[in-house]
Design an enzyme around this catalytic site. Structure first.
Site, PDB file in Angstrom:
ATOM      1  N   CYS A   7       0.765  -1.267  -0.022  1.00  0.00           N
ATOM      2  CA  CYS A   7      -0.008   0.038  -0.061  1.00  0.00           C
ATOM      3  C   CYS A   7       0.728   1.180   0.040  1.00  0.00           C
ATOM      4  O   CYS A   7       0.561   2.228  -0.800  1.00  0.00           O
ATOM      5  CB  CYS A   7      -0.672  -0.171   1.238  1.00  0.00           C
ATOM      6  SG  CYS A   7      -2.515  -0.945   1.130  1.00  0.00           S
ATOM      7  N   ASP A  30      10.890  -6.450  -8.550  1.00  0.00           N
ATOM      8  CA  ASP A  30      11.216  -7.135  -6.996  1.00  0.00           C
ATOM      9  C   ASP A  30      12.296  -6.770  -6.555  1.00  0.00           C
ATOM     10  O   ASP A  30      13.274  -6.704  -7.354  1.00  0.00           O
ATOM     11  CB  ASP A  30      10.910  -8.702  -7.371  1.00  0.00           C
ATOM     12  CG  ASP A  30      11.045  -9.409  -6.004  1.00  0.00           C
ATOM     13  OD1 ASP A  30       9.585  -9.640  -5.860  1.00  0.00           O
ATOM     14  OD2 ASP A  30      11.828  -9.279  -5.165  1.00  0.00           O
ATOM     15  N   HIS A  46      -6.239  -2.329  -1.483  1.00  0.00           N
ATOM     16  CA  HIS A  46      -5.609  -3.497  -0.394  1.00  0.00           C
ATOM     17  C   HIS A  46      -6.593  -4.571  -0.666  1.00  0.00           C
ATOM     18  O   HIS A  46      -7.669  -4.563  -0.265  1.00  0.00           O
ATOM     19  CB  HIS A  46      -5.377  -2.941   0.916  1.00  0.00           C
ATOM     20  CG  HIS A  46      -4.978  -3.975   1.684  1.00  0.00           C
ATOM     21  ND1 HIS A  46      -3.330  -4.251   1.911  1.00  0.00           N
ATOM     22  CD2 HIS A  46      -5.097  -5.018   2.484  1.00  0.00           C
ATOM     23  CE1 HIS A  46      -3.235  -5.246   2.673  1.00  0.00           C
ATOM     24  NE2 HIS A  46      -4.359  -5.738   3.046  1.00  0.00           N
ATOM     25  N   ASN A  87       1.380 -16.440  -4.751  1.00  0.00           N
ATOM     26  CA  ASN A  87       1.395 -16.971  -3.373  1.00  0.00           C
ATOM     27  C   ASN A  87       0.219 -16.857  -2.592  1.00  0.00           C
ATOM     28  O   ASN A  87       0.191 -15.362  -2.235  1.00  0.00           O
ATOM     29  CB  ASN A  87       2.761 -17.108  -2.839  1.00  0.00           C
ATOM     30  CG  ASN A  87       3.889 -17.312  -3.731  1.00  0.00           C
ATOM     31  OD1 ASN A  87       3.697 -18.621  -4.549  1.00  0.00           O
ATOM     32  ND2 ASN A  87       4.698 -16.800  -3.837  1.00  0.00           N
ATOM     33  N   GLY A  93       4.212 -19.656   0.882  1.00  0.00           N
ATOM     34  CA  GLY A  93       5.314 -18.709   1.124  1.00  0.00           C
ATOM     35  C   GLY A  93       4.786 -17.485   0.841  1.00  0.00           C
ATOM     36  O   GLY A  93       5.862 -16.515   0.456  1.00  0.00           O
ATOM     37  N   HIS A  98      -0.594  -8.416   0.816  1.00  0.00           N
ATOM     38  CA  HIS A  98      -1.423  -7.553  -0.152  1.00  0.00           C
ATOM     39  C   HIS A  98      -1.065  -8.380  -1.559  1.00  0.00           C
ATOM     40  O   HIS A  98       0.118  -8.614  -1.782  1.00  0.00           O
ATOM     41  CB  HIS A  98      -0.369  -6.057  -0.053  1.00  0.00           C
ATOM     42  CG  HIS A  98      -1.336  -5.217  -1.255  1.00  0.00           C
ATOM     43  ND1 HIS A  98      -1.748  -4.065  -0.786  1.00  0.00           N
ATOM     44  CD2 HIS A  98      -1.389  -5.397  -2.508  1.00  0.00           C
ATOM     45  CE1 HIS A  98      -2.107  -3.108  -1.881  1.00  0.00           C
ATOM     46  NE2 HIS A  98      -1.969  -3.862  -2.974  1.00  0.00           N
ATOM     47  N   HIS A 100      -0.451  -9.894  -4.711  1.00  0.00           N
ATOM     48  CA  HIS A 100       0.720  -9.436  -5.806  1.00  0.00           C
ATOM     49  C   HIS A 100       0.800 -10.661  -6.724  1.00  0.00           C
ATOM     50  O   HIS A 100       0.847 -11.779  -6.212  1.00  0.00           O
ATOM     51  CB  HIS A 100       1.861  -9.210  -5.255  1.00  0.00           C
ATOM     52  CG  HIS A 100       2.472  -9.898  -4.139  1.00  0.00           C
ATOM     53  ND1 HIS A 100       2.050  -9.946  -2.891  1.00  0.00           N
ATOM     54  CD2 HIS A 100       3.604 -10.999  -4.299  1.00  0.00           C
ATOM     55  CE1 HIS A 100       2.600 -10.951  -2.178  1.00  0.00           C
ATOM     56  NE2 HIS A 100       3.559 -11.599  -3.173  1.00  0.00           N
TER      57      HIS A 100
HETATM   58  P1  5GP Z   1       5.598 -13.232  -1.653  1.00  0.00           P
HETATM   59  O1  5GP Z   1       6.895 -14.289  -1.110  1.00  0.00           O
HETATM   60  O2  5GP Z   1       4.881 -12.805  -0.738  1.00  0.00           O
HETATM   61  O3  5GP Z   1       5.037 -14.130  -2.791  1.00  0.00           O
HETATM   62  O4  5GP Z   1       6.300 -12.301  -2.468  1.00  0.00           O
HETATM   63  C1  5GP Z   1       6.907 -11.154  -2.015  1.00  0.00           C
HETATM   64  C2  5GP Z   1       7.859 -10.541  -2.900  1.00  0.00           C
HETATM   65  O5  5GP Z   1       8.040  -8.972  -2.464  1.00  0.00           O
HETATM   66  C3  5GP Z   1       9.285 -11.011  -2.790  1.00  0.00           C
HETATM   67  O6  5GP Z   1       9.693 -11.689  -4.020  1.00  0.00           O
HETATM   68  C4  5GP Z   1      10.095  -9.862  -2.347  1.00  0.00           C
HETATM   69  O7  5GP Z   1      11.413  -9.964  -2.793  1.00  0.00           O
HETATM   70  C5  5GP Z   1       9.225  -8.715  -2.841  1.00  0.00           C
HETATM   71  N1  5GP Z   1       9.507  -7.416  -1.895  1.00  0.00           N
HETATM   72  C6  5GP Z   1       9.195  -7.446  -0.486  1.00  0.00           C
HETATM   73  N2  5GP Z   1       9.433  -6.184   0.007  1.00  0.00           N
HETATM   74  C7  5GP Z   1       9.666  -5.348  -1.004  1.00  0.00           C
HETATM   75  C8  5GP Z   1       9.764  -4.181  -1.303  1.00  0.00           C
HETATM   76  O8  5GP Z   1       9.957  -3.071  -0.206  1.00  0.00           O
HETATM   77  N3  5GP Z   1       9.987  -3.571  -2.466  1.00  0.00           N
HETATM   78  C9  5GP Z   1       9.780  -4.311  -3.705  1.00  0.00           C
HETATM   79  N4  5GP Z   1      10.175  -3.863  -4.753  1.00  0.00           N
HETATM   80  N5  5GP Z   1       9.680  -5.788  -3.538  1.00  0.00           N
HETATM   81  C10 5GP Z   1       9.459  -6.343  -2.412  1.00  0.00           C
HETATM   82 ZN    ZN Z   2      -1.611  -3.389   1.214  1.00  0.00          ZN
END
Ligand code: 5GP
Ligand code: ZN
Length: 114
Positions: A7, A30, A46, A87, A93, A98, A100
């Site tokens: 957010c 990422d 959100h 995910n 994992g 939020h 994505h």
């Molecule tokens: P998840 O594990 O929830 O599927 O993916 C979260 C993703 O968000 C991870 O690949 C992680 O590297 C990325 N991520 C986490 N915090 C940040 C951030 O502050 N900025 C960016 N650009 N990516 C982030």
């Molecule tokens: Zn959010």
């Protein structure tokens, strides 16, 4: 939503390398890429996870995939192929609560992911 990092990225409070933006959708690189192309596509609104998508969100979810197609093309991976994956919850994992979608490309990807 207060305290939600995505957010904060959507509102501009936290910077990100944006690659696509529309009224409802934002996409950015990422921070810890797992492939040469690793983009996160989020609804600006959100929504915590797939579990929290409601009927009223159907257009936003569609817009995310239209964005994915455009991003893949603009980043040059549309022809070679890429993956769009989300995910949901602990076993998958999910670390950011939020919704994505990861857009991964630029190399051969293994299946199943692990
Ligand atoms: P998840 O594990 O929830 O599927 O993916 C979260 C993703 O968000 C991870 O690949 C992680 O590297 C990325 N991520 C986490 N915090 C940040 C951030 O502050 N900025 C960016 N650009 N990516 C982030
Ligand atoms: Zn959010």
């Amino acid at each position: 939503m207060e305290g939600c990092i995505f957010c904060k990225i959507a509102s501009g409070e936290i910077p990100a390398e944006k690659v696509f933006e529309s009224a409802n959708v934002l996409a950015f690189k990422d921070i810890n890429p797992g492939a040469p192309v690793h983009i996160l596509i989020i609804p600006k609104k959100h929504i915590a996870s797939v579990n929290d998508i409601e009927d009223q969100d159907v257009n936003i979810i569609g817009e995310i995939f239209i964005a994915a197609k455009k991003i893949a093309s603009s980043l040059g991976v549309a022809e070679d192929g890429y993956r769009v994956v989300t995910n949901c919850g602990e076993n998958a994992g999910q670390t950011v609560q939020h919704l994505h979608y990861h857009l991964l490309g630029g190399r051969s990807l293994k299946w199943p992911p692990g």
